[in-house]
Design an enzyme around this catalytic site. Structure first.
Site, PDB file in Angstrom:
ATOM      1  N   PHE A 177      -2.524  -9.915  -2.291  1.00 32.21           N
ATOM      2  CA  PHE A 177      -3.616 -10.062  -1.417  1.00 32.21           C
ATOM      3  C   PHE A 177      -5.121 -10.054  -2.260  1.00 32.21           C
ATOM      4  CE2 PHE A 177      -6.941  -8.787   1.847  1.00 32.21           C
ATOM      5  CZ  PHE A 177      -6.363  -9.480   2.920  1.00 32.21           C
ATOM      6  N   PRO A 223      -7.740  -6.967  -4.444  1.00 34.28           N
ATOM      7  CA  PRO A 223      -8.122  -5.760  -4.849  1.00 34.28           C
ATOM      8  C   PRO A 223      -8.171  -4.756  -3.592  1.00 34.28           C
ATOM      9  CG  PRO A 223     -10.246  -6.726  -5.069  1.00 34.28           C
ATOM     10  CD  PRO A 223      -8.873  -8.078  -4.636  1.00 34.28           C
ATOM     11  N   VAL A 224      -7.854  -3.442  -3.860  1.00 34.70           N
ATOM     12  CA  VAL A 224      -8.207  -2.497  -3.062  1.00 34.70           C
ATOM     13  C   VAL A 224      -8.868  -1.472  -3.644  1.00 34.70           C
ATOM     14  CG1 VAL A 224      -6.763  -0.750  -1.629  1.00 34.70           C
ATOM     15  CG2 VAL A 224      -5.792  -2.716  -2.071  1.00 34.70           C
ATOM     16  N   ASP A 253       8.965  -7.316   2.611  1.00 33.71           N
ATOM     17  CA  ASP A 253       8.485  -7.014   1.499  1.00 33.71           C
ATOM     18  C   ASP A 253       8.665  -5.590   1.260  1.00 33.71           C
ATOM     19  OD1 ASP A 253       7.555  -7.468  -1.063  1.00 33.71           O
ATOM     20  OD2 ASP A 253       5.527  -7.631  -0.585  1.00 33.71           O
TER      21      ASP A 253
END
Length: 206
Positions: free
Chosen positions: A52, A54-55, A166
């Site tokens: 998705f 970066p976190v 997932d």
């Protein structure tokens, strides 16, 4: 969500769920609040990066710690996964699912704001020889049971019947008490109320 200081409003998201149009009310954080919380998305605050984007770890003005999942502009599937995750997780409430606190949609920025999990992901323990020693068998069994309870909720007990598609160690987060929380619903799929099997048209997940 009670942090009126950190939010501008609640955002209404119009979605079609199980053939019915529904408005999902989701707390909305402004970009300035998230930028301040993450020290302008400092690399020192970066927790990792997934498909998705970066976190980042952040701290709100009231001291609450958050995890900010920021959609990468180069993410091909990111927009659809972002919408999918907002729709699904906004409807889910369970102690073994990560809690979505809100979102930030401003300009080209699309971000999801979650509760922060101080012990990170399960894979950072089981695939590290040193950290794995911290997981005694009773803790491991408790984690297994928690994951199973979260899956049972998704498959049988939630209003929406959901398959994750997932589920892996890196998508299981651990809170301060080592309780597991299933995360990352970008690939998840809603089943019909009486549906027990189905086909997918493309390979997804890991």
């Amino acid at each position: 969500m009670e942090n009126d200081v950190t939010m501008e409003s609640n955002m209404m998201i119009d979605q079609n769920i199980e053939g019915k149009r529904e408005n999902l009310e989701l707390p909305f954080f402004n970009l300035a609040t998230i930028a301040t919380a993450t020290n302008n998305f400092s690399s020192n605050n970066k927790l990792g990066e997934g498909r998705f984007g970066p976190v980042y770890k952040g701290t709100l003005i009231d001291g609450q710690e958050i995890a900010v999942k920021r959609l990468s502009h180069s993410s091909g599937q990111g927009v659809s996964e972002f919408k999918n995750e907002v729709v699904l997780i906004a409807k889910l409430q369970h102690r073994n699912l990560v809690r979505l606190l809100g979102c930030c949609i401003e300009g080209e920025e699309n971000m999801l704001i979650y509760e922060y999990m101080p012990n990170g992901s399960l894979d950072s323990f089981i695939f590290d020889q040193t950290r794995a020693k911290a997981l005694g068998w009773s803790t491991r069994f408790s984690i297994i049971c928690g994951i199973a309870q979260g899956l049972l909720y998704l498959h049988e007990d939630s209003r929406l019947r959901i398959i994750h598609r997932d589920l892996k160690a890196s998508n299981v987060l651990l809170d301060s008490k080592m309780s597991p929380k299933i995360s990352d619903f970008g690939m998840a799929r809603i089943f019909g109320g009486d549906q027990t099997e189905g086909n997918t048209n493309r390979v997804v997940g890991t």
